[in-house]
Design a protein around this motif. Structure first.
Motif, PDB file in Angstrom:
ATOM      1  N   VAL A 111      13.748  16.396  13.264  1.00 12.10           N
ATOM      2  CA  VAL A 111      13.120  17.401  14.116  1.00 12.10           C
ATOM      3  C   VAL A 111      11.872  16.789  14.738  1.00 12.10           C
ATOM      4  O   VAL A 111      11.037  16.221  14.040  1.00 12.10           O
ATOM      5  CB  VAL A 111      12.715  18.661  13.310  1.00 12.10           C
ATOM      6  N   PHE A 113       8.835  17.893  17.640  1.00 12.33           N
ATOM      7  CA  PHE A 113       8.329  18.929  18.532  1.00 12.33           C
ATOM      8  C   PHE A 113       7.022  18.479  19.156  1.00 12.33           C
ATOM      9  O   PHE A 113       6.273  17.693  18.585  1.00 12.33           O
ATOM     10  CB  PHE A 113       8.195  20.289  17.826  1.00 12.33           C
ATOM     11  N   THR A 119      11.225  21.681  21.081  1.00 15.73           N
ATOM     12  CA  THR A 119      11.710  21.111  19.825  1.00 15.73           C
ATOM     13  C   THR A 119      13.015  20.365  20.055  1.00 15.73           C
ATOM     14  O   THR A 119      13.916  20.880  20.699  1.00 15.73           O
ATOM     15  CB  THR A 119      11.943  22.214  18.771  1.00 15.73           C
ATOM     16  N   ARG A 121      16.200  18.557  18.056  1.00 14.48           N
ATOM     17  CA  ARG A 121      16.885  18.479  16.768  1.00 14.48           C
ATOM     18  C   ARG A 121      18.119  17.595  16.914  1.00 14.48           C
ATOM     19  O   ARG A 121      18.851  17.714  17.886  1.00 14.48           O
ATOM     20  CB  ARG A 121      17.312  19.860  16.283  1.00 14.48           C
TER      21      ARG A 121
END
Length: 182
Positions: A111, A113, A119, A121
């Motif tokens: 992850v 951000f 964000t 993923r």
């Protein structure tokens, strides 16, 4: 007579030399040196400016022909801009830094951000230290603060702060204002 003595001595010398193959292999086998660190906090700087701070519970530093550092129990990285403000953060359950290539391989619940609220993923992701960019050829998703979800079916390439993103075979959901609907 003299030649008989020389031949006898040579024969004795040859017969007295015996090498155990295991001992010979042990002497010629390359050994890998591993340094282990616990509760690691490490800073990466470039041109005298701090660019990142890494924290990890365990680090293994392998000294081989192609040295690498492994983070088998998770890692967290804060990336800084030129004014020392955090521009993005990264978490992964596993990381491997290839020192000669200056690249980091991340996997398992990756992850990333940024400060804008976007964000990223992915199951696997690479970070190129020299280019300061993320990339993968595995499926990845970017969740934008405005509700946009971008799917990269065959991966993506993104700058460290997500200001530039190239998605490979994209699809996704984009929010549409009610006034534009028929």
């Amino acid at each position: 007579m003299r030649s008989v003595i020389v031949i006898s001595i040579c024969s004795l010398l040859l017969l007295s030399c015996e090498n155990d193959i295991k001992e010979v292999n042990a002497l010629t086998q390359k050994k890998v040196s591993v340094d282990i660190g616990i509760n690691i906090v490490s800073y990466y700087s470039q041109a005298g400016k701090v660019k990142a701070k890494l924290t990890a519970p365990l680090m293994k530093n392998y000294q081989t022909d192609s040295p690498y550092v492994e983070f088998p129990n998770s890692l967290h990285v804060d990336f800084y801009n030129d004014t020392m403000l955090i521009e993005s953060r990264l978490d992964a359950r596993y990381g491997k830094y290839r020192q000669n290539e200056k690249k980091v391989f991340l996997k398992d619940s990756v992850v990333v951000f940024n400060i804008a609220g976007d964000t990223l993923r992915s199951r696997e992701l690479w970070w190129d230290q020299n280019k300061q960019q993320f990339y993968t050829d595995k499926p990845a998703r970017i969740y934008r603060k405005d509700g946009t979800i971008i799917y990269g079916q065959n991966g993506l390439t993104a700058s460290q702060d997500f200001s530039e993103i190239t998605v490979h075979q994209s699809s996704g959901q984009v929010p549409v204002a009610d006034s534009t609907l028929p």
